[in-house]
Design a protein around this motif. Structure first.
Motif, PDB file in Angstrom:
ATOM      1  N   GLU A  76      55.334  10.440  71.928  1.00 39.93           N
ATOM      2  CA  GLU A  76      56.329  11.281  71.476  1.00 39.93           C
ATOM      3  C   GLU A  76      57.801  10.995  71.801  1.00 39.93           C
ATOM      4  O   GLU A  76      58.417  10.961  71.029  1.00 39.93           O
ATOM      5  CB  GLU A  76      56.015  12.612  71.565  1.00 39.93           C
ATOM      6  N   TYR A  77      57.907  10.668  73.131  1.00 39.62           N
ATOM      7  CA  TYR A  77      59.131  10.536  73.546  1.00 39.62           C
ATOM      8  C   TYR A  77      59.790   8.816  72.974  1.00 39.62           C
ATOM      9  O   TYR A  77      60.768   8.979  72.539  1.00 39.62           O
ATOM     10  CB  TYR A  77      59.134  10.065  75.005  1.00 39.62           C
ATOM     11  N   LYS A  79      58.814   7.838  69.961  1.00 39.64           N
ATOM     12  CA  LYS A  79      58.842   8.208  68.790  1.00 39.64           C
ATOM     13  C   LYS A  79      60.428   8.724  68.724  1.00 39.64           C
ATOM     14  O   LYS A  79      61.104   8.458  67.584  1.00 39.64           O
ATOM     15  CB  LYS A  79      58.110   9.121  68.184  1.00 39.64           C
ATOM     16  N   TRP A  80      60.674   9.839  69.583  1.00 45.20           N
ATOM     17  CA  TRP A  80      62.250  10.482  69.511  1.00 45.20           C
ATOM     18  C   TRP A  80      63.243   9.439  69.890  1.00 45.20           C
ATOM     19  O   TRP A  80      64.013   9.622  69.067  1.00 45.20           O
ATOM     20  CB  TRP A  80      61.800  11.711  70.435  1.00 45.20           C
ATOM     21  N   GLU A  83      63.618   7.486  66.606  1.00 49.10           N
ATOM     22  CA  GLU A  83      64.401   8.333  65.426  1.00 49.10           C
ATOM     23  C   GLU A  83      66.073   8.408  65.995  1.00 49.10           C
ATOM     24  O   GLU A  83      66.896   8.332  65.117  1.00 49.10           O
ATOM     25  CB  GLU A  83      63.772   9.583  65.153  1.00 49.10           C
ATOM     26  N   LYS A  84      66.209   8.572  67.072  1.00 52.05           N
ATOM     27  CA  LYS A  84      67.547   8.813  67.656  1.00 52.05           C
ATOM     28  C   LYS A  84      68.493   7.374  67.623  1.00 52.05           C
ATOM     29  O   LYS A  84      69.565   7.636  66.960  1.00 52.05           O
ATOM     30  CB  LYS A  84      67.601   9.156  69.207  1.00 52.05           C
TER      31      LYS A  84
END
Length: 193
Positions: A76-77, A79-80, A83-84
């Motif tokens: 998840e990190y 993925k974040w 996206e960032k």
């Protein structure tokens, strides 16, 4: 007395054997059990294959600075972070489209144009001033005329326009006002692409 061979996956060893195998203290082995890193099959008893496998997994996760609970969170990190990064790139592209930000190549081109135009004016200053000042004898007048020409040359650097940073196509030509200059023995005419 049984001399039969045990299956490898059925071998059970004590805390001392595990500590020696992993080059740890017995206390550290007990801590790993308390932390849930390695399982035991009984008090002070460990399945050899299962214990080695769990300890290797623990070491891999530790080298990546993750514990077993963080493995799912790390996806998840990541993925974040992805996206960032996409968002930051989009913001940079938008700022460029709005002419709020300029590419370094464009800035270099424009600054080169400005410096070359300034250079041209400064190099033409002695020739231009000599013909005007040839019959002047008043020092105040000579100073005023030279000062006017210097300020005219400096004005070239002061005339910043953000529109100058718009990306130029290869066929676009910017002509900078100037004369042919004889400064260092070479004639140059300032014409930039």
């Amino acid at each position: 007395m049984s001399t039969g061979k045990a299956k490898v996956d059925e071998i059970v060893v004590n805390t001392t054997a595990i500590a020696r195998m992993f080059n740890l203290t017995e206390r550290r082995v007990r801590q790993l059990v308390e932390e849930g890193v390695i399982p035991r099959v009984g008090h002070g008893r460990f399945n050899l294959i299962d214990t080695v496998s769990k300890y290797i997994t623990f070491l891999k996760l530790s080298s990546e600075a993750l514990d077993s609970n963080d493995v799912a969170e790390s996806y998840e990190y990541e993925k974040w972070l992805h996206e960032k990064a996409k968002r930051e790139k989009a913001e940079i592209d938008l700022a460029h489209l709005r002419h709020e930000m300029h590419r370094s190549e464009d800035v270099e081109k424009v600054l080169n144009h400005m410096v070359m135009a300034f250079r041209s004016k400064i190099l033409s200053l002695p020739t231009k001033a000599a013909s005007i000042l040839i019959n002047k004898s008043d020092p105040k007048l000579i100073e005023a005329l030279l000062e006017r020409d210097v300020h005219e040359a400096l004005k070239e650097l002061a005339e910043y326009d953000p529109g100058m940073f718009v990306e130029l196509g290869e066929e676009d030509v910017i002509e900078i006002e100037g004369e042919e200059v004889e400064g260092d023995g070479k004639k140059t005419h300032i014409k930039d692409v």
